[in-house]
Structure formats: structure tokens, C-alpha cells
Design an enzyme around this catalytic site. Structure first.
Site, PDB file in Angstrom:
ATOM      1  N   ASP A 287      39.034  49.239  47.099  1.00  0.00           N
ATOM      2  CA  ASP A 287      39.914  48.222  46.510  1.00  0.00           C
ATOM      3  C   ASP A 287      41.102  48.008  47.443  1.00  0.00           C
ATOM      4  OD1 ASP A 287      40.740  46.902  43.604  1.00  0.00           O
ATOM      5  OD2 ASP A 287      42.474  47.590  44.735  1.00  0.00           O
TER       6      ASP A 287
ATOM      7  N   ASP B 159      38.940  41.511  45.728  1.00  0.00           N
ATOM      8  CA  ASP B 159      39.461  42.540  46.637  1.00  0.00           C
ATOM      9  C   ASP B 159      38.796  43.894  46.438  1.00  0.00           C
ATOM     10  OD1 ASP B 159      40.606  43.394  44.243  1.00  0.00           O
ATOM     11  OD2 ASP B 159      42.441  44.068  45.244  1.00  0.00           O
ATOM     12  N   GLU B 160      37.617  43.923  45.819  1.00  0.00           N
ATOM     13  CA  GLU B 160      36.980  45.229  45.658  1.00  0.00           C
ATOM     14  C   GLU B 160      35.462  45.144  45.689  1.00  0.00           C
ATOM     15  OE1 GLU B 160      38.953  45.511  41.660  1.00  0.00           O
ATOM     16  OE2 GLU B 160      37.113  46.584  41.185  1.00  0.00           O
TER      17      GLU B 160
HETATM   18  N1  DCP Z   1      45.533  39.137  40.226  1.00  0.00           N
HETATM   19  C1  DCP Z   1      46.149  38.106  39.526  1.00  0.00           C
HETATM   20  N2  DCP Z   1      46.584  38.304  38.227  1.00  0.00           N
HETATM   21  C2  DCP Z   1      46.418  39.497  37.629  1.00  0.00           C
HETATM   22  C3  DCP Z   1      45.782  40.558  38.317  1.00  0.00           C
HETATM   23  C4  DCP Z   1      45.354  40.340  39.633  1.00  0.00           C
HETATM   24  O1  DCP Z   1      46.298  37.006  40.068  1.00  0.00           O
HETATM   25  N3  DCP Z   1      46.870  39.679  36.367  1.00  0.00           N
HETATM   26  C5  DCP Z   1      45.106  38.903  41.620  1.00  0.00           C
HETATM   27  C6  DCP Z   1      46.206  39.273  42.586  1.00  0.00           C
HETATM   28  C7  DCP Z   1      45.809  40.585  43.145  1.00  0.00           C
HETATM   29  C8  DCP Z   1      44.290  40.515  43.100  1.00  0.00           C
HETATM   30  O2  DCP Z   1      43.976  39.717  41.967  1.00  0.00           O
HETATM   31  O3  DCP Z   1      46.316  40.811  44.454  1.00  0.00           O
HETATM   32  C9  DCP Z   1      43.623  41.879  42.992  1.00  0.00           C
HETATM   33  O4  DCP Z   1      43.993  42.507  41.780  1.00  0.00           O
HETATM   34  P1  DCP Z   1      44.208  44.056  41.646  1.00  0.00           P
HETATM   35  O5  DCP Z   1      44.157  44.361  40.197  1.00  0.00           O
HETATM   36  O6  DCP Z   1      43.292  44.798  42.535  1.00  0.00           O
HETATM   37  O7  DCP Z   1      45.723  44.290  42.079  1.00  0.00           O
HETATM   38  P2  DCP Z   1      46.391  44.318  43.500  1.00  0.00           P
HETATM   39  O8  DCP Z   1      45.394  44.340  44.599  1.00  0.00           O
HETATM   40  O9  DCP Z   1      47.408  43.218  43.587  1.00  0.00           O
HETATM   41  O10 DCP Z   1      47.209  45.684  43.451  1.00  0.00           O
HETATM   42  P3  DCP Z   1      46.670  47.189  43.579  1.00  0.00           P
HETATM   43  O11 DCP Z   1      47.308  47.720  44.830  1.00  0.00           O
HETATM   44  O12 DCP Z   1      47.198  47.844  42.358  1.00  0.00           O
HETATM   45  O13 DCP Z   1      45.178  47.154  43.636  1.00  0.00           O
HETATM   46 CA    CA Z   2      43.647  45.801  44.630  1.00  0.00          CA
HETATM   47 CA    CA Z   3      40.938  44.943  42.440  1.00  0.00          CA
END
Ligand code: DCP
Ligand code: CA
Ligand code: CA
Length: 380
Positions: free
Chosen positions: A22, A122-123
Site C-alpha cells: 500500500d 494505491d494497493e
Molecule cells: N482517498 C480519498 N478519500 C478517502 C480515502 C482515500 O480520496 N476517504 C484517496 C486518497 C488516498 C488514496 O485514496 O491517497 C489511498 O487511500 P488510503 O486509504 O490508502 O490512504 P493514503 O494512501 O492517503 O494514506 P496511508 O498512508 O494511510 O495509506
Molecule cells: Ca495508502
Molecule cells: Ca490504500
């Protein structure tokens, strides 16, 4: 009922080694890569609703911004208040850019898996059982290599979880972020899961969590203390059995390439508008080579092939055919593409301005298993 007698599905006889990769604070990290001067500042990526200047929600934020309580889903106005006295940067989402970065990273990850399944922008899950000889230590080394490659070639950090199944791999990846690497060997699964709050299990939302709390279930270990009969009484058969299995770290879902696209296409503009087959084929041949490279990389063959012609008046036309044998051979692709263009030129008086080639109906390169169905999207 047979399910009740032996409710815990046995793990596959051969232990699997599954990885979940991820990317960290993905959209915000992409913005940092594009503009390194953002690093060390709080970065907030926003979905502006367009109603007024600051209405909308936070898509994600980098870890610098998270220190101030800024995270996905909160209103932009709240984020601005929390970062009022800080040199923070607010940016609108740029999905096209994140999708491109995502695709490039997925191409790297795919190369390191026996079976690959993209599970979000992203995963991805990687079944690496075979290539690491079912050794969790070797899997850790592979994960370090993957992290290094993603960092070196794309400038991005990611967090990786490794476990005997998807459920454990996912929770492991979440347990150490950013830039984490968490390995949970089969014999460590129960000890790893037990202290975690129940809401770390998929399917335990706020409602179920408060219901569980009223039953004295706070942790996954608490849940694992319940008999399957009791859980089925409380939550119904399907959920009860799922909670029972999940709380014991049992998950037999395979890693599957179901996220694969149903078609691969390339399209390009010709030097000039033309009805000349040779001129069209010079461009279309290049497109076939690109498609062949993509098929090879994904170890796929295609059973359907199609062409797209966009004419001067921007009307879109297509022709397609089903092949006798699935192929990834570039010469075979070009021969069929040529035939299809010749057919189009016979049947239509139009000049081509842009041409495209599309393949679909994929089977794996090493078998005849069908992966996706042919989607015919173009207008005739
Ligand atoms: N995303 C979004 N709204 C949300 C959750 C996520 O638009 N409520 C989008 C933005 C994030 C992407 O999806 O960058 C991936 O979500 P993740 O849950 O993997 O979160 P992040 O990658 O941002 O953070 P982490 O470092 O916790 O994985
Ligand atoms: Ca992520
Ligand atoms: Ca993710």
C-alpha cells in the site's frame, strides 16, 4: 449443518505467502514527487465541491499534516482551521496524474508476483508463495527489494504487510505506516491479531462495533473467544462464520487477477489524413508493437482484435474480429490489423485522421483460461 460441525475452513494445505503493498499517503505523496519543495510542509489534497471557495472534503494529507489532525474525509474548512498558523499547502485532486503514477507502480509490483491483484488505486496483493519457496524470511527480503525499487524509480514510499493470507497481510500493512514492513508468520497470526481492536476486521463498522462492545467484545482476541454457534446466533450464519474465521486469522480467498482490464488499446494521430493502407499501417504497426509489449509483460494472449478509425469529421468507426487462436505474436496482430483496415477502407469512403488498435478476450499466455470479456465500446 455441515458448516457447523467444521466451521473453520482449513487453510490451504500448502501454506501461502501473501503480500499487501500500500502506497503511503498516496495522492499527497504524488504531489510531493511532482513538486519536491512541498516535502516537510503539511500537504492537503482536497476535493472541492465547487459550491463555494472552500466547500469540500480532504481526500488525503501527508503525515506532516496528519500531526495536526488533518485526514481523509474531514471538511476542508476544518483542515484550514487546524493548519491556520502553519505554512501548509492545499491542492485540488488530480486523478489523471495519480492514475498514471499508480499504473507505473503496479507494473513494477506485477513483476514481483506469481499472481497479482490490484485492490485499489494505491494497493495490490501479491501471491509470492512460489518465488520465495514459501519462506517468510525470503518474502521479507523480496519486500525490501520492492520497496527499494519503488523508491528508486518512482520516488515513493510504501508499506508492506506479509502474512499467510489476504486478511493478515492487509492488517499487517496497516499496522506500521509510513514506510513500514510487517511480517506475520503463520504461527504468529493469533498473537498478532488478538490485541487489535475488532474494527480492524473488514465488515466491522461503527454499528457492529458498538453491538460487539455491548457483548464485551473489544479486541479480535475477545471475538476469537466466542464459539461459532454463538456468533451465528448473534450475527446470522454468513457473518457469524466470517467473524469466527477472521478472528482466528483464517482467510482462503485467492489472490486473483480479476482487476485486469478487459482490453488493451492504443490510439495515435496520423501524420496527415489518409486512405493509404501503407501509411496507416506504419502507424498501426507501431501500435501493434506497443500492444504486444503490454501483452508480453502481462503474460496474456488476446482472442479478439479490433481497429478504431477517427476521421476528419471526428466520427469514430471500428471493425473487429475473433481470432481462431489467441495470440500475442506481433506479426499475427499486424496481419489481422491490416485486414481490418483494408475492410474499413473498402466499406467506407472516409479519410483516417487517428487510428487505434485494440485487443481483448484475454487468456493467460500459458493456458486457455479466459480472463475478461470483450467490451465493444465504439460506435460504428
Ligand atoms: N482517498 C480519498 N478519500 C478517502 C480515502 C482515500 O480520496 N476517504 C484517496 C486518497 C488516498 C488514496 O485514496 O491517497 C489511498 O487511500 P488510503 O486509504 O490508502 O490512504 P493514503 O494512501 O492517503 O494514506 P496511508 O498512508 O494511510 O495509506
Ligand atoms: Ca495508502
Ligand atoms: Ca490504500
Amino acid at each position: 449443518m455441515s458448516l457447523w460441525k467444521n466451521p473453520v475452513e482449513k487453510q490451504a494445505s500448502q501454506p501461502r505467502v501473501i503480500m499487501l503493498v500500500d502506497l503511503d499517503y498516496f495522492f499527497a505523496q504524488c504531489e510531493e514527487v511532482r513538486n519536491p519543495s512541498l516535502r516537510n510542509k503539511p500537504v492537503v489534497v482536497c476535493v472541492y465541491s465547487g459550491r463555494s471557495g472552500e466547500s469540500g472534503v480532504v481526500s488525503t494529507a501527508n503525515y506532516e499534516a496528519r500531526k495536526y489532525g488533518v485526514k481523509s474525509g474531514i471538511p476542508i474548512t476544518v483542515a484550514k482551521k487546524r493548519l491556520a498558523n502553519v505554512d501548509a499547502v492545499f491542492l485540488p485532486v488530480d486523478h489523471d496524474y495519480y492514475d498514471r503514477v499508480s499504473e507505473e507502480v503496479m507494473n513494477i509490483l506485477r513483476n514481483h508476483a506469481d499472481v497479482f491483484e490490484q485492490a485499489g488505486v494505491d494497493e495490490a496483493y501479491l501471491d509470492v508463495s512460489e518465488r520465495v519457496g514459501r519462506s517468510f524470511d525470503k518474502a521479507r527480503e523480496l519486500a525490501e527489494k520492492i520497496k527499494e525499487e519503488v523508491r528508486r524509480s518512482k520516488g515513493l514510499t510504501c508499506s508492506i504487510g506479509i502474512g499467510p493470507n489476504k486478511l493478515v497481510a492487509k492488517i499487517a500493512a496497516d499496522s506500521q505506516k509510513p514506510d513500514g514492513l510487517t511480517v506475520v508468520k503463520p504461527e504468529e497470526v493469533q498473537g498478532f491479531l488478538s490485541p487489535l481492536p475488532v474494527n480492524r476486521l473488514i465488515g466491522v463498522g461503527a454499528k457492529t462495533q458498538s453491538r460487539m462492545e455491548s457483548l464485551g467484545i473489544k479486541t479480535i482476541g475477545d471475538l476469537a473467544g466466542f464459539s461459532v454457534q454463538r456468533l451465528v446466533e448473534l450475527f446470522g450464519e454468513k457473518l457469524g462464520i466470517y467473524f469466527y474465521n477472521a478472528s482466528h486469522g483464517v482467510d482462503n480467498r485467492p489472490v486473483e487477477e480479476k482487476g485486469e482490464t478487459a482490453s488493451i488499446s492504443r490510439i495515435s494521430t496520423l501524420r496527415e489524413d489518409t486512405r493509404d493502407t501503407e501509411a496507416i499501417m506504419r502507424k498501426a504497426g507501431e501500435l501493434c508493437d506497443e500492444i504486444q509489449a503490454e501483452l508480453a509483460r502481462r503474460r496474456l494472449k488476446a482472442k479478439q482484435i479490433g481497429i478504431i478509425v477517427i476521421s476528419k469529421d471526428t466520427s469514430v468507426h471500428s471493425r473487429s474480429k475473433t481470432l481462431a487462436q489467441p495470440t500475442s505474436n506481433p506479426e499475427a496482430l499486424k496481419k489481422d490489423v491490416r485486414e481490418l483496415f483494408e475492410r474499413f477502407l473498402r466499406e467506407s469512403g472516409l479519410e483516417a485522421r487517428r487510428v487505434g488498435v485494440k485487443v481483448s478476450g484475454f487468456v493467460r499466455g500459458d493456458s486457455q483460461r479466459r480472463l475478461g470479456s470483450f467490451i465493444q465500446g465504439e460506435a460504428e
